[in-house]
Motif scaffolding. Sequence first.
Motif, PDB file in Angstrom:
ATOM      1  N   TYR A 122     -20.117 -80.635  17.750  1.00  0.00           N
ATOM      2  CA  TYR A 122     -20.275 -81.698  16.757  1.00  0.00           C
ATOM      3  C   TYR A 122     -20.245 -81.177  15.328  1.00  0.00           C
ATOM      4  O   TYR A 122     -19.930 -81.920  14.391  1.00  0.00           O
ATOM      5  CB  TYR A 122     -21.575 -82.474  17.013  1.00  0.00           C
ATOM      6  CG  TYR A 122     -22.836 -81.836  16.464  1.00  0.00           C
ATOM      7  CD1 TYR A 122     -23.296 -82.155  15.190  1.00  0.00           C
ATOM      8  CD2 TYR A 122     -23.571 -80.920  17.210  1.00  0.00           C
ATOM      9  CE1 TYR A 122     -24.458 -81.580  14.680  1.00  0.00           C
ATOM     10  CE2 TYR A 122     -24.727 -80.353  16.722  1.00  0.00           C
ATOM     11  CZ  TYR A 122     -25.169 -80.684  15.450  1.00  0.00           C
ATOM     12  OH  TYR A 122     -26.320 -80.109  14.955  1.00  0.00           O
ATOM     13  N   ASP A 123     -20.567 -79.875  15.123  1.00  0.00           N
ATOM     14  CA  ASP A 123     -20.595 -79.320  13.773  1.00  0.00           C
ATOM     15  C   ASP A 123     -19.381 -78.456  13.455  1.00  0.00           C
ATOM     16  O   ASP A 123     -19.319 -77.828  12.392  1.00  0.00           O
ATOM     17  CB  ASP A 123     -21.875 -78.519  13.551  1.00  0.00           C
ATOM     18  CG  ASP A 123     -22.104 -77.458  14.627  1.00  0.00           C
ATOM     19  OD1 ASP A 123     -21.283 -77.365  15.563  1.00  0.00           O
ATOM     20  OD2 ASP A 123     -23.098 -76.731  14.527  1.00  0.00           O
ATOM     21  N   ASN A 124     -18.397 -78.434  14.365  1.00  0.00           N
ATOM     22  CA  ASN A 124     -17.126 -77.741  14.126  1.00  0.00           C
ATOM     23  C   ASN A 124     -17.283 -76.266  13.761  1.00  0.00           C
ATOM     24  O   ASN A 124     -16.554 -75.739  12.917  1.00  0.00           O
ATOM     25  CB  ASN A 124     -16.326 -78.448  13.019  1.00  0.00           C
ATOM     26  CG  ASN A 124     -15.569 -79.655  13.531  1.00  0.00           C
ATOM     27  OD1 ASN A 124     -15.178 -79.715  14.696  1.00  0.00           O
ATOM     28  ND2 ASN A 124     -15.376 -80.643  12.664  1.00  0.00           N
ATOM     29  N   ASP A 129     -22.038 -77.630  21.644  1.00  0.00           N
ATOM     30  CA  ASP A 129     -23.410 -78.111  21.538  1.00  0.00           C
ATOM     31  C   ASP A 129     -23.714 -79.072  22.689  1.00  0.00           C
ATOM     32  O   ASP A 129     -22.810 -79.507  23.415  1.00  0.00           O
ATOM     33  CB  ASP A 129     -23.602 -78.811  20.191  1.00  0.00           C
ATOM     34  CG  ASP A 129     -23.084 -77.971  19.032  1.00  0.00           C
ATOM     35  OD1 ASP A 129     -23.616 -76.867  18.816  1.00  0.00           O
ATOM     36  OD2 ASP A 129     -22.115 -78.399  18.356  1.00  0.00           O
ATOM     37  N   LEU A 130     -24.993 -79.430  22.835  1.00  0.00           N
ATOM     38  CA  LEU A 130     -25.450 -80.280  23.939  1.00  0.00           C
ATOM     39  C   LEU A 130     -26.208 -81.488  23.409  1.00  0.00           C
ATOM     40  O   LEU A 130     -27.021 -81.365  22.488  1.00  0.00           O
ATOM     41  CB  LEU A 130     -26.393 -79.510  24.868  1.00  0.00           C
ATOM     42  CG  LEU A 130     -25.823 -78.406  25.754  1.00  0.00           C
ATOM     43  CD1 LEU A 130     -26.975 -77.625  26.393  1.00  0.00           C
ATOM     44  CD2 LEU A 130     -24.928 -78.989  26.834  1.00  0.00           C
ATOM     45  N   TYR A 131     -25.942 -82.647  24.020  1.00  0.00           N
ATOM     46  CA  TYR A 131     -26.777 -83.824  23.790  1.00  0.00           C
ATOM     47  C   TYR A 131     -27.335 -84.254  25.136  1.00  0.00           C
ATOM     48  O   TYR A 131     -26.576 -84.484  26.093  1.00  0.00           O
ATOM     49  CB  TYR A 131     -25.972 -84.954  23.165  1.00  0.00           C
ATOM     50  CG  TYR A 131     -26.824 -86.135  22.738  1.00  0.00           C
ATOM     51  CD1 TYR A 131     -27.550 -86.087  21.553  1.00  0.00           C
ATOM     52  CD2 TYR A 131     -26.900 -87.292  23.515  1.00  0.00           C
ATOM     53  CE1 TYR A 131     -28.333 -87.163  21.148  1.00  0.00           C
ATOM     54  CE2 TYR A 131     -27.686 -88.365  23.121  1.00  0.00           C
ATOM     55  CZ  TYR A 131     -28.400 -88.301  21.935  1.00  0.00           C
ATOM     56  OH  TYR A 131     -29.172 -89.366  21.537  1.00  0.00           O
ATOM     57  N   VAL A 132     -28.663 -84.342  25.229  1.00  0.00           N
ATOM     58  CA  VAL A 132     -29.346 -84.654  26.481  1.00  0.00           C
ATOM     59  C   VAL A 132     -29.975 -86.037  26.373  1.00  0.00           C
ATOM     60  O   VAL A 132     -30.710 -86.322  25.428  1.00  0.00           O
ATOM     61  CB  VAL A 132     -30.435 -83.612  26.801  1.00  0.00           C
ATOM     62  CG1 VAL A 132     -31.127 -83.943  28.116  1.00  0.00           C
ATOM     63  CG2 VAL A 132     -29.836 -82.210  26.853  1.00  0.00           C
ATOM     64  N   ASP A 177     -14.063 -84.852  13.189  1.00  0.00           N
ATOM     65  CA  ASP A 177     -15.450 -84.661  13.600  1.00  0.00           C
ATOM     66  C   ASP A 177     -15.738 -85.492  14.847  1.00  0.00           C
ATOM     67  O   ASP A 177     -15.290 -86.638  14.952  1.00  0.00           O
ATOM     68  CB  ASP A 177     -16.414 -85.082  12.487  1.00  0.00           C
ATOM     69  CG  ASP A 177     -16.206 -84.280  11.214  1.00  0.00           C
ATOM     70  OD1 ASP A 177     -16.199 -83.040  11.302  1.00  0.00           O
ATOM     71  OD2 ASP A 177     -16.051 -84.893  10.141  1.00  0.00           O
ATOM     72  N   LEU A 178     -16.519 -84.925  15.765  1.00  0.00           N
ATOM     73  CA  LEU A 178     -16.848 -85.621  17.001  1.00  0.00           C
ATOM     74  C   LEU A 178     -17.957 -86.643  16.776  1.00  0.00           C
ATOM     75  O   LEU A 178     -19.021 -86.317  16.252  1.00  0.00           O
ATOM     76  CB  LEU A 178     -17.286 -84.627  18.072  1.00  0.00           C
ATOM     77  CG  LEU A 178     -16.219 -83.661  18.596  1.00  0.00           C
ATOM     78  CD1 LEU A 178     -16.824 -82.768  19.670  1.00  0.00           C
ATOM     79  CD2 LEU A 178     -15.024 -84.418  19.141  1.00  0.00           C
ATOM     80  N   ASP A 179     -17.683 -87.870  17.171  1.00  0.00           N
ATOM     81  CA  ASP A 179     -18.667 -88.940  17.133  1.00  0.00           C
ATOM     82  C   ASP A 179     -19.353 -89.019  18.501  1.00  0.00           C
ATOM     83  O   ASP A 179     -18.913 -88.401  19.474  1.00  0.00           O
ATOM     84  CB  ASP A 179     -17.978 -90.251  16.771  1.00  0.00           C
ATOM     85  CG  ASP A 179     -17.110 -90.107  15.521  1.00  0.00           C
ATOM     86  OD1 ASP A 179     -17.669 -89.843  14.445  1.00  0.00           O
ATOM     87  OD2 ASP A 179     -15.874 -90.229  15.627  1.00  0.00           O
ATOM     88  N   LEU A 180     -20.424 -89.801  18.593  1.00  0.00           N
ATOM     89  CA  LEU A 180     -21.258 -89.794  19.793  1.00  0.00           C
ATOM     90  C   LEU A 180     -21.568 -91.212  20.252  1.00  0.00           C
ATOM     91  O   LEU A 180     -22.061 -92.036  19.477  1.00  0.00           O
ATOM     92  CB  LEU A 180     -22.566 -89.051  19.512  1.00  0.00           C
ATOM     93  CG  LEU A 180     -23.637 -89.057  20.602  1.00  0.00           C
ATOM     94  CD1 LEU A 180     -23.152 -88.332  21.855  1.00  0.00           C
ATOM     95  CD2 LEU A 180     -24.923 -88.414  20.077  1.00  0.00           C
ATOM     96  N   ASP A 223     -21.233 -83.456   8.047  1.00  0.00           N
ATOM     97  CA  ASP A 223     -22.130 -82.487   7.419  1.00  0.00           C
ATOM     98  C   ASP A 223     -23.295 -82.110   8.333  1.00  0.00           C
ATOM     99  O   ASP A 223     -24.333 -81.643   7.872  1.00  0.00           O
ATOM    100  CB  ASP A 223     -22.669 -83.051   6.104  1.00  0.00           C
ATOM    101  CG  ASP A 223     -23.433 -84.370   6.287  1.00  0.00           C
ATOM    102  OD1 ASP A 223     -23.549 -84.834   7.447  1.00  0.00           O
ATOM    103  OD2 ASP A 223     -23.912 -84.934   5.279  1.00  0.00           O
ATOM    104  N   GLY A 224     -23.098 -82.326   9.638  1.00  0.00           N
ATOM    105  CA  GLY A 224     -24.156 -82.026  10.591  1.00  0.00           C
ATOM    106  C   GLY A 224     -25.071 -83.197  10.862  1.00  0.00           C
ATOM    107  O   GLY A 224     -26.028 -83.066  11.634  1.00  0.00           O
ATOM    108  N   THR A 225     -24.785 -84.343  10.228  1.00  0.00           N
ATOM    109  CA  THR A 225     -25.599 -85.533  10.452  1.00  0.00           C
ATOM    110  C   THR A 225     -24.722 -86.679  10.964  1.00  0.00           C
ATOM    111  O   THR A 225     -23.492 -86.647  10.848  1.00  0.00           O
ATOM    112  CB  THR A 225     -26.305 -85.985   9.174  1.00  0.00           C
ATOM    113  OG1 THR A 225     -25.334 -86.478   8.228  1.00  0.00           O
ATOM    114  CG2 THR A 225     -27.090 -84.841   8.548  1.00  0.00           C
TER     115      THR A 225
END
Length: 296
Positions: A122-124, A129-132, A177-180, A223-225
């Motif tokens: 997600y932060d390139n 990274d992981l989303y749980v 950028d990857l969206d979620l 920007d990481g957010t």
Amino acid sequence: MKIAFPLLFSLLIISNSIGQPNVTFTDVTNESGVTFHHEDGRSYKKYFVETLGSGVALFDYDNDNDVDIYLVNGADLDASHTVPDAMNRLYRNDGTGHFVDVTEASGVGDRGYGAGVCVGDYDNDGWLDLYVTNFGANVLYQNNGDGTFTNRTTEAGVQVPEWSAGCAFADVDADGDLDLYVANYVNFSVETHTPCRVNGILVYCSPRVYDGVKDTFFRNNGDGTFTENTAAAGFDNVAARGLGATFADYDADGDADLYVANDADVNFLYNNDGSGKFQEQSQFSDVALSEHGLAE
């Protein structure tokens, strides 16, 4: 209750007498080093959450070209028995068919009641990274690139108050950028738990006993957010019992579309217009219901 997962099988492909491949598998769990046990906390109280399993991610977290394993665990909801090692587990592939438990060292041993997991950079920064997703607070783990992860859920702004099940990363607006997307399940809590009975016997409730909730979509700010953008993206459809979500370009127009599998509700198929705005098309595409016209 603990459930052991006979996880790993080696694959052997041979040919039969007419030249067609025969595929056989051999259980190699014991020699693999994967000793994970799933804890569902199953109790006499029959909490509905105890009926669901949990997810797994196969990904290369350390960029050594070997697939590692992240396993999501449950928990004990009524503290009738304490299981101190009930946490999510990360197993590093050493390249020889053997795995090493690096959960403690990596910092990804979440102890929430886990449901699902998805993987994306997600932060390139070149590290996955992981989303749980949890029955409770979800967790975003940022890969530090040195074998460790940092919980960035709050800083990134990807908290979800609902019980989440599935999730998926994709660049829906082609900005790099990857969206979620997070599929949320039902409106259930331990505090408001109402037992279900059949012929006087305590049983687990049907999912239809509980109302579904709307899913959540986060747009990556680069920007990481993230910014919660569910309605503006077209995902503010209706509340449903969301379980799984996957992005794919089903109409081959070069953008990421989304399919959401719902429990006892119609499924959703969201068509991306190319700018990151979606329109629900499941009824028109004949993927909302089963072949018998029923919600699955």
